[in-house]
Scaffold this motif. Structure first.
Motif, PDB file in Angstrom:
ATOM      1  N   SER A   1       0.813  -1.226   0.000  1.00 16.76           N
ATOM      2  CA  SER A   1       0.000   0.000   0.000  1.00 16.76           C
ATOM      3  C   SER A   1       0.842   1.270   0.000  1.00 16.76           C
ATOM      4  O   SER A   1       0.430   2.297   0.525  1.00 16.76           O
ATOM      5  CB  SER A   1      -0.980   0.008   1.170  1.00 16.76           C
ATOM      6  OG  SER A   1      -1.856  -1.088   1.075  1.00 16.76           O
ATOM      7  N   TYR A   2       2.046   1.186  -0.561  1.00 15.10           N
ATOM      8  CA  TYR A   2       2.939   2.345  -0.702  1.00 15.10           C
ATOM      9  C   TYR A   2       3.310   2.975   0.642  1.00 15.10           C
ATOM     10  O   TYR A   2       3.535   4.178   0.743  1.00 15.10           O
ATOM     11  CB  TYR A   2       2.326   3.385  -1.631  1.00 15.10           C
ATOM     12  CG  TYR A   2       2.061   2.848  -3.013  1.00 15.10           C
ATOM     13  CD1 TYR A   2       3.086   2.713  -3.928  1.00 15.10           C
ATOM     14  CD2 TYR A   2       0.782   2.456  -3.403  1.00 15.10           C
ATOM     15  CE1 TYR A   2       2.861   2.198  -5.195  1.00 15.10           C
ATOM     16  CE2 TYR A   2       0.544   1.947  -4.667  1.00 15.10           C
ATOM     17  CZ  TYR A   2       1.588   1.823  -5.552  1.00 15.10           C
ATOM     18  OH  TYR A   2       1.357   1.319  -6.794  1.00 15.10           O
ATOM     19  N   GLU A   3       3.380   2.152   1.683  1.00 16.93           N
ATOM     20  CA  GLU A   3       3.704   2.657   3.021  1.00 16.93           C
ATOM     21  C   GLU A   3       5.082   3.327   3.063  1.00 16.93           C
ATOM     22  O   GLU A   3       5.248   4.333   3.748  1.00 16.93           O
ATOM     23  CB  GLU A   3       3.646   1.534   4.042  1.00 16.93           C
ATOM     24  CG  GLU A   3       2.249   1.028   4.310  1.00 16.93           C
ATOM     25  CD  GLU A   3       2.239  -0.169   5.230  1.00 16.93           C
ATOM     26  OE1 GLU A   3       3.312  -0.558   5.749  1.00 16.93           O
ATOM     27  OE2 GLU A   3       1.155  -0.728   5.433  1.00 16.93           O
ATOM     28  N   LEU A   4       6.054   2.774   2.346  1.00 13.24           N
ATOM     29  CA  LEU A   4       7.390   3.370   2.338  1.00 13.24           C
ATOM     30  C   LEU A   4       7.346   4.803   1.818  1.00 13.24           C
ATOM     31  O   LEU A   4       7.906   5.712   2.422  1.00 13.24           O
ATOM     32  CB  LEU A   4       8.347   2.537   1.478  1.00 13.24           C
ATOM     33  CG  LEU A   4       9.736   3.140   1.278  1.00 13.24           C
ATOM     34  CD1 LEU A   4      10.492   3.200   2.606  1.00 13.24           C
ATOM     35  CD2 LEU A   4      10.516   2.336   0.257  1.00 13.24           C
ATOM     36  N   PHE A   5       6.661   5.009   0.704  1.00 11.42           N
ATOM     37  CA  PHE A   5       6.559   6.353   0.135  1.00 11.42           C
ATOM     38  C   PHE A   5       5.810   7.290   1.075  1.00 11.42           C
ATOM     39  O   PHE A   5       6.125   8.469   1.176  1.00 11.42           O
ATOM     40  CB  PHE A   5       5.855   6.321  -1.221  1.00 11.42           C
ATOM     41  CG  PHE A   5       6.579   5.463  -2.223  1.00 11.42           C
ATOM     42  CD1 PHE A   5       7.822   5.841  -2.704  1.00 11.42           C
ATOM     43  CD2 PHE A   5       6.031   4.287  -2.677  1.00 11.42           C
ATOM     44  CE1 PHE A   5       8.503   5.053  -3.614  1.00 11.42           C
ATOM     45  CE2 PHE A   5       6.687   3.497  -3.588  1.00 11.42           C
ATOM     46  CZ  PHE A   5       7.930   3.874  -4.064  1.00 11.42           C
TER      47      PHE A   5
ATOM     48  N   ARG B   1       4.855  15.620   3.240  1.00 13.20           N
ATOM     49  CA  ARG B   1       3.440  15.887   2.920  1.00 13.20           C
ATOM     50  C   ARG B   1       3.275  17.034   1.930  1.00 13.20           C
ATOM     51  O   ARG B   1       2.358  17.039   1.133  1.00 13.20           O
ATOM     52  CB  ARG B   1       2.660  16.211   4.196  1.00 13.20           C
ATOM     53  CG  ARG B   1       2.563  15.072   5.143  1.00 13.20           C
ATOM     54  CD  ARG B   1       1.564  14.074   4.675  1.00 13.20           C
ATOM     55  NE  ARG B   1       1.505  12.970   5.629  1.00 13.20           N
ATOM     56  CZ  ARG B   1       1.119  11.770   5.322  1.00 13.20           C
ATOM     57  NH1 ARG B   1       0.752  11.494   4.110  1.00 13.20           N
ATOM     58  NH2 ARG B   1       1.102  10.831   6.226  1.00 13.20           N
ATOM     59  N   ASP B   2       4.173  17.996   1.954  1.00 15.88           N
ATOM     60  CA  ASP B   2       4.036  19.155   1.068  1.00 15.88           C
ATOM     61  C   ASP B   2       4.921  19.045  -0.182  1.00 15.88           C
ATOM     62  O   ASP B   2       5.156  20.034  -0.868  1.00 15.88           O
ATOM     63  CB  ASP B   2       4.356  20.444   1.828  1.00 15.88           C
ATOM     64  CG  ASP B   2       5.763  20.456   2.393  1.00 15.88           C
ATOM     65  OD1 ASP B   2       6.402  19.384   2.451  1.00 15.88           O
ATOM     66  OD2 ASP B   2       6.229  21.532   2.783  1.00 15.88           O
ATOM     67  N   ALA B   3       5.377  17.839  -0.500  1.00 14.76           N
ATOM     68  CA  ALA B   3       6.253  17.632  -1.655  1.00 14.76           C
ATOM     69  C   ALA B   3       5.465  17.687  -2.965  1.00 14.76           C
ATOM     70  O   ALA B   3       4.284  17.377  -3.006  1.00 14.76           O
ATOM     71  CB  ALA B   3       6.956  16.291  -1.542  1.00 14.76           C
ATOM     72  N   ALA B   4       6.150  18.090  -4.017  1.00 13.32           N
ATOM     73  CA  ALA B   4       5.583  18.028  -5.363  1.00 13.32           C
ATOM     74  C   ALA B   4       6.096  16.746  -6.005  1.00 13.32           C
ATOM     75  O   ALA B   4       7.293  16.516  -6.087  1.00 13.32           O
ATOM     76  CB  ALA B   4       6.018  19.231  -6.188  1.00 13.32           C
ATOM     77  N   VAL B   5       5.171  15.885  -6.445  1.00 14.80           N
ATOM     78  CA  VAL B   5       5.534  14.586  -6.988  1.00 14.80           C
ATOM     79  C   VAL B   5       5.190  14.559  -8.475  1.00 14.80           C
ATOM     80  O   VAL B   5       4.096  14.930  -8.875  1.00 14.80           O
ATOM     81  CB  VAL B   5       4.785  13.452  -6.261  1.00 14.80           C
ATOM     82  CG1 VAL B   5       5.126  12.099  -6.857  1.00 14.80           C
ATOM     83  CG2 VAL B   5       5.106  13.479  -4.780  1.00 14.80           C
ATOM     84  N   VAL B   6       6.150  14.113  -9.295  1.00 15.07           N
ATOM     85  CA  VAL B   6       5.954  14.007 -10.736  1.00 15.07           C
ATOM     86  C   VAL B   6       6.120  12.545 -11.125  1.00 15.07           C
ATOM     87  O   VAL B   6       7.117  11.915 -10.787  1.00 15.07           O
ATOM     88  CB  VAL B   6       6.982  14.874 -11.501  1.00 15.07           C
ATOM     89  CG1 VAL B   6       6.799  14.732 -12.995  1.00 15.07           C
ATOM     90  CG2 VAL B   6       6.860  16.320 -11.082  1.00 15.07           C
ATOM     91  N   ASP B   7       5.127  11.990 -11.824  1.00 15.84           N
ATOM     92  CA  ASP B   7       5.178  10.601 -12.285  1.00 15.84           C
ATOM     93  C   ASP B   7       5.623  10.588 -13.742  1.00 15.84           C
ATOM     94  O   ASP B   7       4.907  11.072 -14.612  1.00 15.84           O
ATOM     95  CB  ASP B   7       3.815   9.951 -12.116  1.00 15.84           C
ATOM     96  CG  ASP B   7       3.819   8.506 -12.586  1.00 15.84           C
ATOM     97  OD1 ASP B   7       4.903   7.921 -12.747  1.00 15.84           O
ATOM     98  OD2 ASP B   7       2.723   7.953 -12.780  1.00 15.84           O
TER      99      ASP B   7
ATOM    100  N   ARG C   1       5.901   7.230   4.208  1.00 23.50           N
ATOM    101  CA  ARG C   1       6.792   7.608   5.308  1.00 23.50           C
ATOM    102  C   ARG C   1       7.886   8.574   4.876  1.00 23.50           C
ATOM    103  O   ARG C   1       8.242   9.483   5.621  1.00 23.50           O
ATOM    104  CB  ARG C   1       7.446   6.358   5.905  1.00 23.50           C
ATOM    105  CG  ARG C   1       6.546   5.567   6.805  1.00 23.50           C
ATOM    106  CD  ARG C   1       7.341   4.592   7.669  1.00 23.50           C
ATOM    107  NE  ARG C   1       8.392   3.888   6.948  1.00 23.50           N
ATOM    108  CZ  ARG C   1       8.307   2.647   6.481  1.00 23.50           C
ATOM    109  NH1 ARG C   1       7.196   1.965   6.655  1.00 23.50           N
ATOM    110  NH2 ARG C   1       9.321   2.085   5.850  1.00 23.50           N
ATOM    111  N   ILE C   2       8.469   8.389   3.683  1.00 19.93           N
ATOM    112  CA  ILE C   2       9.662   9.157   3.343  1.00 19.93           C
ATOM    113  C   ILE C   2       9.405  10.416   2.519  1.00 19.93           C
ATOM    114  O   ILE C   2      10.234  11.315   2.495  1.00 19.93           O
ATOM    115  CB  ILE C   2      10.710   8.281   2.622  1.00 19.93           C
ATOM    116  CG1 ILE C   2      10.190   7.771   1.283  1.00 19.93           C
ATOM    117  CG2 ILE C   2      11.155   7.136   3.500  1.00 19.93           C
ATOM    118  CD1 ILE C   2      11.223   7.026   0.457  1.00 19.93           C
TER     119      ILE C   2
END
Length: 56
Positions: free
Chosen positions: A33-37, A43-49, A39-40
């Protein structure tokens, strides 16, 4: 990841067909369930896929 959000994630791929929905169920289970992501990544990060376009 809360069970509610995990279910929302999987159900958001339902309209793309049964194979992709099945793939998401397996991927979410394998990634725990993407627990690692959760945690690391802040919360305010910008994520690009930059992946294959499906977005899991």
């Amino acid at each position: 990841m809360q069970p509610y959000f995990r279910d929302m994630l999987i159900k958001s791929y339902t309209y793309k067909g049964p194979v992709l929905e099945w793939y998401m169920r397996v991927k979410v289970r394998l990634e725990r369930s993407y627990e690692l992501f959760d945690r690391i990544v802040p919360r305010d990060a910008a994520v690009v896929d930059l992946g294959c376009g499906y977005g899991p």
